[in-house]
Design a protein around this motif. Structure first.
Motif, PDB file in Angstrom:
ATOM      1  N   GLU A   1      -3.078  -0.883   6.698  1.00 28.22           N
ATOM      2  CA  GLU A   1      -3.642  -0.727   5.347  1.00 28.22           C
ATOM      3  C   GLU A   1      -3.016  -1.729   4.367  1.00 28.22           C
ATOM      4  O   GLU A   1      -3.705  -2.250   3.487  1.00 28.22           O
TER       5      GLU A   1
ATOM      6  N   GLY B   1      -3.285  10.413   5.227  1.00 32.34           N
ATOM      7  CA  GLY B   1      -3.441  11.697   4.549  1.00 32.34           C
ATOM      8  C   GLY B   1      -4.889  12.163   4.664  1.00 32.34           C
ATOM      9  O   GLY B   1      -5.191  13.312   4.992  1.00 32.34           O
ATOM     10  N   ILE B   2      -5.778  11.216   4.408  1.00 31.34           N
ATOM     11  CA  ILE B   2      -7.213  11.404   4.630  1.00 31.34           C
ATOM     12  C   ILE B   2      -7.575  10.561   5.854  1.00 31.34           C
ATOM     13  O   ILE B   2      -6.994   9.497   6.059  1.00 31.34           O
TER      14      ILE B   2
ATOM     15  N   MET C   1       0.856  -1.195   0.000  1.00 32.54           N
ATOM     16  CA  MET C   1       0.000   0.000   0.000  1.00 32.54           C
ATOM     17  C   MET C   1       0.887   1.237   0.000  1.00 32.54           C
ATOM     18  O   MET C   1       1.861   1.324   0.753  1.00 32.54           O
TER      19      MET C   1
ATOM     20  N   GLY D   1      -0.309   7.289  10.292  1.00 33.03           N
ATOM     21  CA  GLY D   1       0.742   8.173  10.781  1.00 33.03           C
ATOM     22  C   GLY D   1       0.250   9.243  11.734  1.00 33.03           C
ATOM     23  O   GLY D   1       0.967   9.643  12.661  1.00 33.03           O
TER      24      GLY D   1
ATOM     25  N   HIS E   1       0.566   9.179  15.483  1.00 35.47           N
ATOM     26  CA  HIS E   1       1.834   9.552  16.136  1.00 35.47           C
ATOM     27  C   HIS E   1       1.907  11.059  16.387  1.00 35.47           C
ATOM     28  O   HIS E   1       2.952  11.560  16.828  1.00 35.47           O
ATOM     29  N   ASN E   2       0.837  11.770  16.037  1.00 36.79           N
ATOM     30  CA  ASN E   2       0.850  13.236  16.174  1.00 36.79           C
ATOM     31  C   ASN E   2       0.052  13.647  17.418  1.00 36.79           C
ATOM     32  O   ASN E   2      -1.185  13.639  17.415  1.00 36.79           O
TER      33      ASN E   2
ATOM     34  N   ASN F   1      -3.809  14.062   7.660  1.00 35.33           N
ATOM     35  CA  ASN F   1      -2.535  14.808   7.695  1.00 35.33           C
ATOM     36  C   ASN F   1      -2.279  15.638   6.456  1.00 35.33           C
ATOM     37  O   ASN F   1      -1.307  16.394   6.426  1.00 35.33           O
TER      38      ASN F   1
ATOM     39  N   GLU G   1       6.896  16.979  12.988  1.00 40.90           N
ATOM     40  CA  GLU G   1       7.248  15.838  13.835  1.00 40.90           C
ATOM     41  C   GLU G   1       6.741  16.017  15.261  1.00 40.90           C
ATOM     42  O   GLU G   1       6.971  17.050  15.903  1.00 40.90           O
TER      43      GLU G   1
ATOM     44  N   TYR H   1       6.851  16.435   7.508  1.00 43.11           N
ATOM     45  CA  TYR H   1       5.693  16.658   8.375  1.00 43.11           C
ATOM     46  C   TYR H   1       6.115  17.321   9.683  1.00 43.11           C
ATOM     47  O   TYR H   1       7.314  17.477   9.958  1.00 43.11           O
TER      48      TYR H   1
ATOM     49  N   ASP I   1       0.655  18.368   6.355  1.00 45.36           N
ATOM     50  CA  ASP I   1       1.913  18.074   5.652  1.00 45.36           C
ATOM     51  C   ASP I   1       2.209  19.134   4.597  1.00 45.36           C
ATOM     52  O   ASP I   1       3.337  19.631   4.491  1.00 45.36           O
TER      53      ASP I   1
ATOM     54  N   ASN J   1      -8.506   5.558  11.253  1.00 47.08           N
ATOM     55  CA  ASN J   1      -7.247   5.620  10.523  1.00 47.08           C
ATOM     56  C   ASN J   1      -6.911   7.072  10.177  1.00 47.08           C
ATOM     57  O   ASN J   1      -7.696   7.752   9.520  1.00 47.08           O
TER      58      ASN J   1
ATOM     59  N   THR K   1      -1.848   8.389   0.445  1.00 48.59           N
ATOM     60  CA  THR K   1      -1.875   9.761  -0.060  1.00 48.59           C
ATOM     61  C   THR K   1      -0.723  10.609   0.472  1.00 48.59           C
ATOM     62  O   THR K   1      -0.464  11.676  -0.065  1.00 48.59           O
ATOM     63  N   SER K   2      -0.039  10.156   1.532  1.00 50.79           N
ATOM     64  CA  SER K   2       1.057  10.967   2.070  1.00 50.79           C
ATOM     65  C   SER K   2       2.318  10.854   1.231  1.00 50.79           C
ATOM     66  O   SER K   2       3.267  11.623   1.442  1.00 50.79           O
ATOM     67  N   LEU K   3       2.372   9.877   0.324  1.00 52.66           N
ATOM     68  CA  LEU K   3       3.542   9.671  -0.559  1.00 52.66           C
ATOM     69  C   LEU K   3       4.834   9.467   0.219  1.00 52.66           C
ATOM     70  O   LEU K   3       5.908   9.870  -0.232  1.00 52.66           O
TER      71      LEU K   3
HETATM   72  N1  ATP Z   1       5.916  11.379  14.667  1.00 53.18           N
HETATM   73  C1  ATP Z   1       4.968  11.967  13.909  1.00 53.18           C
HETATM   74  N2  ATP Z   1       4.507  13.186  14.248  1.00 53.18           N
HETATM   75  C2  ATP Z   1       3.574  13.810  13.508  1.00 53.18           C
HETATM   76  N3  ATP Z   1       3.026  13.288  12.395  1.00 53.18           N
HETATM   77  C3  ATP Z   1       3.434  12.068  12.007  1.00 53.18           C
HETATM   78  C4  ATP Z   1       4.418  11.340  12.746  1.00 53.18           C
HETATM   79  N4  ATP Z   1       4.620  10.159  12.103  1.00 53.18           N
HETATM   80  C5  ATP Z   1       3.801  10.163  11.025  1.00 53.18           C
HETATM   81  N5  ATP Z   1       3.094  11.302  10.953  1.00 53.18           N
HETATM   82  C6  ATP Z   1       2.108  11.704   9.947  1.00 53.18           C
HETATM   83  O1  ATP Z   1       1.655  10.575   9.253  1.00 53.18           O
HETATM   84  C7  ATP Z   1       1.808  10.746   7.831  1.00 53.18           C
HETATM   85  C8  ATP Z   1       1.949   9.395   7.183  1.00 53.18           C
HETATM   86  O2  ATP Z   1       0.775   8.693   7.488  1.00 53.18           O
HETATM   87  P1  ATP Z   1       0.309   7.383   6.738  1.00 53.18           P
HETATM   88  O3  ATP Z   1       1.528   6.623   6.327  1.00 53.18           O
HETATM   89  O4  ATP Z   1      -0.709   6.734   7.583  1.00 53.18           O
HETATM   90  O5  ATP Z   1      -0.363   8.020   5.475  1.00 53.18           O
HETATM   91  P2  ATP Z   1      -0.883   7.330   4.158  1.00 53.18           P
HETATM   92  O6  ATP Z   1      -0.971   5.851   4.346  1.00 53.18           O
HETATM   93  O7  ATP Z   1      -0.045   7.842   3.064  1.00 53.18           O
HETATM   94  O8  ATP Z   1      -2.321   7.977   4.047  1.00 53.18           O
HETATM   95  P3  ATP Z   1      -3.738   7.381   3.569  1.00 53.18           P
HETATM   96  O9  ATP Z   1      -4.205   6.471   4.660  1.00 53.18           O
HETATM   97  O10 ATP Z   1      -4.556   8.596   3.420  1.00 53.18           O
HETATM   98  O11 ATP Z   1      -3.506   6.687   2.296  1.00 53.18           O
HETATM   99  C9  ATP Z   1       2.975  11.681   7.712  1.00 53.18           C
HETATM  100  O12 ATP Z   1       2.999  12.356   6.472  1.00 53.18           O
HETATM  101  C10 ATP Z   1       2.727  12.621   8.898  1.00 53.18           C
HETATM  102  O13 ATP Z   1       1.779  13.604   8.594  1.00 53.18           O
END
Ligand code: ATP
Ligand code: AH0
Length: 403
Positions: free
Chosen positions: A365, A194-195, A23, A331, A334-335, A220, A238, A236, A224, A191, A26-28
């Motif tokens: 995911e 990103g969304i 997977m 992610g 963790h915020n 996020n 942190e 992001y 981000d 969850n 959206t956060s790339l």
């Molecule tokens: N320690 C941290 N502090 C703050 N934010 C964090 C931390 N670790 C991760 N993140 C946030 O989580 C994001 C990544 O989240 P995740 O990998 O769940 O997203 P994704 O899978 O790309 O999104 P989606 O579920 O929308 O497809 C980072 O871009 C950041 O915004």
């Protein structure tokens, strides 16, 4: 019979399968790779997560995806090239992980590849005359993953959901229901990617058709993008340090919330196509907050994500109390700024991580797609969410043979 088809039939009849779920959200930030041992199927599904790794996207990969990501106008040639390029990239990432884990590709049964969402266009969002349909596009062609790894690959899971009447997302309810429902409590699984989205799970043994998932708005993505606009070297905020140093601006928050998405009926889906820099700029203009400090803007955006979640939960449970057991993943879990805002807006909720249920929040995911592939080959379609989402039971994913 074709040897690959024979192998697939053989796998389908086994008591368990070793499936790699892929997977990239959206956060790339990268490609999540979850090596799963899945036993059984349907309500009898059992998961053992053998390995998990996020293979980070390098800057070149992020830049390539951003050329087309959530953009209404793109070069068709670029898009055409990116599809096999991402398939090859994902295949190499799988091979690298397997090498690191000392596992031969021959010892993996299936890959379940979500691909990279490039554009999500539910009908309520695109509103194009003449297109009375939902649509979504994921790149990273499954044939390239199969040929590149030598492993039978299922991909492009979202199209069947749309063909059957859904918006192609969130699919989380399927995996959540099969892996994480409990006889003891009803649950919300939140969850924060990103969304943001949540799944409602009735008690296990309860009616699968009452489980459902919905997006709630940004998680996020706006945080981000705003951090990146000020500090291009940062991915992001942190540990929410900047957001925690700011104060919520009620005027900006009201302008951000003044969008029909937040009042639209559930379930609903969205993406960065809507929750974009343009959406934020427009809300800043309407609320005269263009010069607000970065910290206050971030605090307000964290609040927006939390209010989006809270409003969707309140809409889903207008008639009765919402489940208080809330398990967070993604992610955003963790915020601390986001989690604190959520606790303020959902005061009755008892937050924990899905890790407490034995499923890593970061891997959840990627695991979902392994579960969907397991269902597609070995299960009977389950009518999860059929009540609220009105999507009939369908198996999802298209099969690519490596030869
Ligand atoms: N320690 C941290 N502090 C703050 N934010 C964090 C931390 N670790 C991760 N993140 C946030 O989580 C994001 C990544 O989240 P995740 O990998 O769940 O997203 P994704 O899978 O790309 O999104 P989606 O579920 O929308 O497809 C980072 O871009 C950041 O915004
Ligand atoms: C179209 C698309 O890729 N949507 C993603 C995205 O990321 C979170 C949210 O928006 C969710 O709707 C979905 O992913 C998860 C895996 C899902 O389908 O449940």
């Amino acid at each position: 019979m074709n040897a690959h088809l024979a192998r697939l039939c053989h796998l389908a009849a086994q008591p368990s399968r070793r499936i790699i779920g892929l997977m990239s959200g959206t956060s790339l930030d990268g490609l999540d790779v979850a090596l799963c041992r899945l036993s059984g199927h349907g309500p009898g599904t059992r998961l053992e997560l053998e390995q998990f790794r996020t293979v980070p996207y390098d800057e070149d990969t992020k830049a390539r995806i951003r050329q087309v990501f959530a953009r209404e106008q793109v070069s068709l040639e670029y898009l055409t090239l990116l599809n096999p390029w991402l398939g090859q990239l994902h295949a190499r990432a799988v091979l690298d992980c397997l090498q690191e884990w000392h596992i031969s590709p021959a010892d993996v049964d299936l890959i379940a590849s979500h691909g990279q969402t490039i554009y999500h266009a539910p009908r309520h969002q695109h509103q194009r005359p003449g297109f009375a349909l939902n649509a979504t596009l994921q790149l990273g062609d499954g044939d390239h993953v199969a040929v590149g790894t030598g492993i039978i690959t299922l991909s492009d899971f979202r199209q069947k959901h749309i063909a059957a009447g859904g918006e192609g997302a969130p699919l989380a309810a399927y995996g959540d229901f099969l892996l994480l429902s409990s006889p003891d409590e009803e649950r919300l699984l939140l969850n924060l990617g990103g969304i943001a989205n949540f799944t409602y799970l009735p008690r296990s043994g309860g009616d699968a058709s009452t489980a459902f998932s919905t997006d709630t708005g940004p998680g996020n993505t706006l945080l981000d993008a705003t951090v990146r606009a000020h500090f291009p070297e940062l991915a992001y905020d942190e540990d929410g340090r900047l957001s925690l140093a700011g104060r919520v601006h009620e005027g900006l928050l009201a302008a951000l919330l003044d969008h029909p998405f937040f009042a639209a009926p559930l379930p609903k889906t969205t993406g960065p196509e809507l929750f974009s820099a343009a959406y934020l700029t427009e809300a800043q203009r309407r609320s005269n907050t263009e010069t607000l400090t970065l910290e206050d803007t971030l605090a307000t955006l964290a609040e927006l994500s939390a209010v989006g979640v809270a409003r969707a939960v309140q809409a889903a449970f207008a008639e009765r109390p919402a489940p208080t057991a809330v398990y967070a993943s993604g992610g955003g879990a963790h915020n601390p700024a986001l989690m604190a805002a959520l606790q303020r807006h959902l005061p009755a909720a008892r937050f924990a991580s899905t890790d407490a249920l034995g499923v890593s929040g970061d891997a959840k995911e990627a695991i979902l797609f392994a579960v969907l592939a397991n269902e597609a080959v070995a299960g009977q379609p389950v009518a999860i969410g059929a009540g609220r989402q009105r999507v009939p039971a369908v198996g999802m994913g298209k099969v690519s043979f490596p030869g």
